[in-house]
Design an enzyme around this catalytic site. Sequence first.
Site, PDB file in Angstrom:
ATOM      1  N   ARG A 122     -12.051  -3.765  18.846  1.00 30.55           N
ATOM      2  CA  ARG A 122     -11.257  -4.380  19.915  1.00 30.55           C
ATOM      3  C   ARG A 122     -10.767  -3.319  20.897  1.00 30.55           C
ATOM      4  O   ARG A 122     -10.901  -3.473  22.124  1.00 30.55           O
ATOM      5  CB  ARG A 122     -10.050  -5.114  19.314  1.00 30.55           C
ATOM      6  N   ARG A 123     -10.195  -2.250  20.376  1.00 25.37           N
ATOM      7  CA  ARG A 123      -9.702  -1.189  21.255  1.00 25.37           C
ATOM      8  C   ARG A 123     -10.842  -0.554  22.044  1.00 25.37           C
ATOM      9  O   ARG A 123     -10.730  -0.312  23.248  1.00 25.37           O
ATOM     10  CB  ARG A 123      -8.978  -0.123  20.426  1.00 25.37           C
ATOM     11  N   LYS A 139      -1.671  -8.440  11.168  1.00 16.96           N
ATOM     12  CA  LYS A 139      -2.983  -8.384  11.814  1.00 16.96           C
ATOM     13  C   LYS A 139      -4.097  -8.018  10.835  1.00 16.96           C
ATOM     14  O   LYS A 139      -5.275  -8.250  11.123  1.00 16.96           O
ATOM     15  CB  LYS A 139      -2.967  -7.395  12.985  1.00 16.96           C
ATOM     16  N   ASP A 140      -3.748  -7.450   9.663  1.00 10.43           N
ATOM     17  CA  ASP A 140      -4.761  -7.077   8.676  1.00 10.43           C
ATOM     18  C   ASP A 140      -5.166  -8.239   7.782  1.00 10.43           C
ATOM     19  O   ASP A 140      -6.140  -8.138   7.029  1.00 10.43           O
ATOM     20  CB  ASP A 140      -4.244  -5.936   7.780  1.00 10.43           C
ATOM     21  N   CYS A 168     -10.592  -8.788  11.226  1.00 10.29           N
ATOM     22  CA  CYS A 168      -9.897  -7.831  12.073  1.00 10.29           C
ATOM     23  C   CYS A 168     -10.836  -6.818  12.714  1.00 10.29           C
ATOM     24  O   CYS A 168     -10.420  -6.001  13.532  1.00 10.29           O
ATOM     25  CB  CYS A 168      -8.795  -7.115  11.282  1.00 10.29           C
ATOM     26  N   ARG A 185     -10.683   7.154  10.746  1.00 12.44           N
ATOM     27  CA  ARG A 185     -10.108   6.484   9.577  1.00 12.44           C
ATOM     28  C   ARG A 185      -8.966   7.304   9.012  1.00 12.44           C
ATOM     29  O   ARG A 185      -8.754   8.455   9.376  1.00 12.44           O
ATOM     30  CB  ARG A 185     -11.183   6.282   8.498  1.00 12.44           C
ATOM     31  N   ARG A 233      -4.726  10.653  10.754  1.00 10.33           N
ATOM     32  CA  ARG A 233      -5.384  10.505  12.056  1.00 10.33           C
ATOM     33  C   ARG A 233      -4.839  11.513  13.070  1.00 10.33           C
ATOM     34  O   ARG A 233      -5.593  12.111  13.829  1.00 10.33           O
ATOM     35  CB  ARG A 233      -5.199   9.073  12.573  1.00 10.33           C
ATOM     36  N   THR A 281     -11.166   5.988  17.343  1.00 11.42           N
ATOM     37  CA  THR A 281     -10.581   4.711  16.944  1.00 11.42           C
ATOM     38  C   THR A 281     -11.525   4.021  15.974  1.00 11.42           C
ATOM     39  O   THR A 281     -12.746   4.183  16.071  1.00 11.42           O
ATOM     40  CB  THR A 281     -10.319   3.783  18.144  1.00 11.42           C
ATOM     41  N   ARG A 316       0.857  -1.185   0.000  1.00 11.47           N
ATOM     42  CA  ARG A 316       0.000   0.000   0.000  1.00 11.47           C
ATOM     43  C   ARG A 316       0.895   1.238   0.000  1.00 11.47           C
ATOM     44  O   ARG A 316       2.099   1.153   0.262  1.00 11.47           O
ATOM     45  CB  ARG A 316      -0.902  -0.009   1.233  1.00 11.47           C
TER      46      ARG A 316
END
Length: 535
Positions: free
Chosen positions: A132-133, A80-81, A247, A150, A156, A128, A10
């Site tokens: 999860r967070r 993790k993605d 995720c 996002r 951010r 966020t 990316r």
Amino acid sequence: MDRTFIIGTRGSDLALWQANHIAARLEEAGYKTEIKVIKTQGDNILNLRLDKLEGKGFFTKELEEHLLAGDIDLAVHSHKDLPTENPPGLIISAVSEREDPSEVLLILKDCTDTSKKLSVKHNGLVGTSSNRRQSQILSVRPDLEFEDLRGNVITRIQKLRDENYDAIVLAKAGISRLNLDLSEFHIETIEPLAEMIPAPAQGVLAVQIRENDEELDAILKKVVNDEDVAECIGVERKVLNLFQGGCHMPLGSYCKKEDGLFKVWTGKAATAEEFVDRLYVESEKTEGLAEYIVEKFDMEKRKFPKKVFISRELTEHSYFSRALGKHEIEIDARSLIKTVATIHKIDSYIFKHVDWIFFSSKNGIDYFFQLDPILPKHVKFGVVGRGSEDALRSLGKTVDFVGESSDTADVAEEFAAVANGTNVLFPLAKDSLRSIMKGLSPDTVISELIIYETILLDDVDKSFADVLVFTSPSNVEAYFNNNLLEPEQKIVAIGASTGKKLEDIGVTSYILPASPDEIGLAEAVFGIDIEESLN
């Protein structure tokens, strides 16, 4: 070798850093590389929450398509993605070393309140995009509000500068890789496993290739792959796979290998707003470990304790109370000791040469600051665990050392690494065990200040709860002076010294939590299945 390996990535600053990191490893080993930037669905659609996007792999799908088409030779991802299953024809050839999996709260300085856990002001607005967070932060700070966030890391942070939020949450590894100047914000690191369990494979890079590219696979396994990391994240990713979640699932799972044991923390909620369930397990092998963990979260099959006794006073809003209340577990919370001050005045001169003040309990903190001590600005504070840290923070004090283990010998070793050779003052209870002192070097100047005394209550009523949780050696002594253990009762000891006291009176079977605080105790109770106990 004349072949040039084309690396797909990316285009964000962080993704380019990751691709260049792998390219550098290959080039150091003598291989030529080229980087090709590819846009993904996650980059193009910025007006929807991640959990509203169609399907899985919205940061990886296009990279995988280019890989299958032969336009690139390898793709570098934040592990993790990635979905837990590769598309046909692709494999994960190598994983990187694991960077710090901590999370970071960036907080506007005028929205900071260091007396509170996580330092965000009461009712603050946190940005966020991670369920999860959100679920894990809400579990320790239910007053906070959340809005979606996002964009890449730079975008951010700019949104925080523009005061669209009071604070935002980012991965520490990403911030470290970009080497950003964030001095305008208050930075609060959320340590992994304390308030926040990381996402599966957080902090690890995955290198994906075509399954039939045996030449590149052999090179990556030799030059890049970290086998120890692969073994641990294999457990985490298997947990994610068995839960059938992507995720966006409110799931944290973290495995580390220590002293020959695989230690795994898992936290899961049904939604971003739900209180998170947390579990800690240890195993000598990984086989069947993920399956065991997932079974523990099967609420239809689980049989939780009906009642739990704990030897301390609790409010209904405490973490332990809310964790057990979620599953309708009755709590009998009562301290079996009382404490009284032994001094009522203190002279400030005793602090003149003190570098550290170390507290082994919340009682020590309460009685010490009731004396209104006048302390030099250079004095640092150390505490045995998170509960004591919270007590100091509530008084507006910055904590410089926090013990992470339920074994005070380990905490003593950790503290010695920062305090040896200095002057350390220990405000203590009379007849304290002095476990931390014993771990300090001979050139450390140790001072004791006996500020309170612990008195055991007489005629303590017996508890017939399924689980007995003891929070200090004194409470163990007070309880078993008059009572015997029922055959089917389970015992949880908050730390190793409390466990040692149990052993001294003949109770050898007990559970030791991963951390000596309410989160650790709640994890221990969540792991107890009454039907397993009866079989």
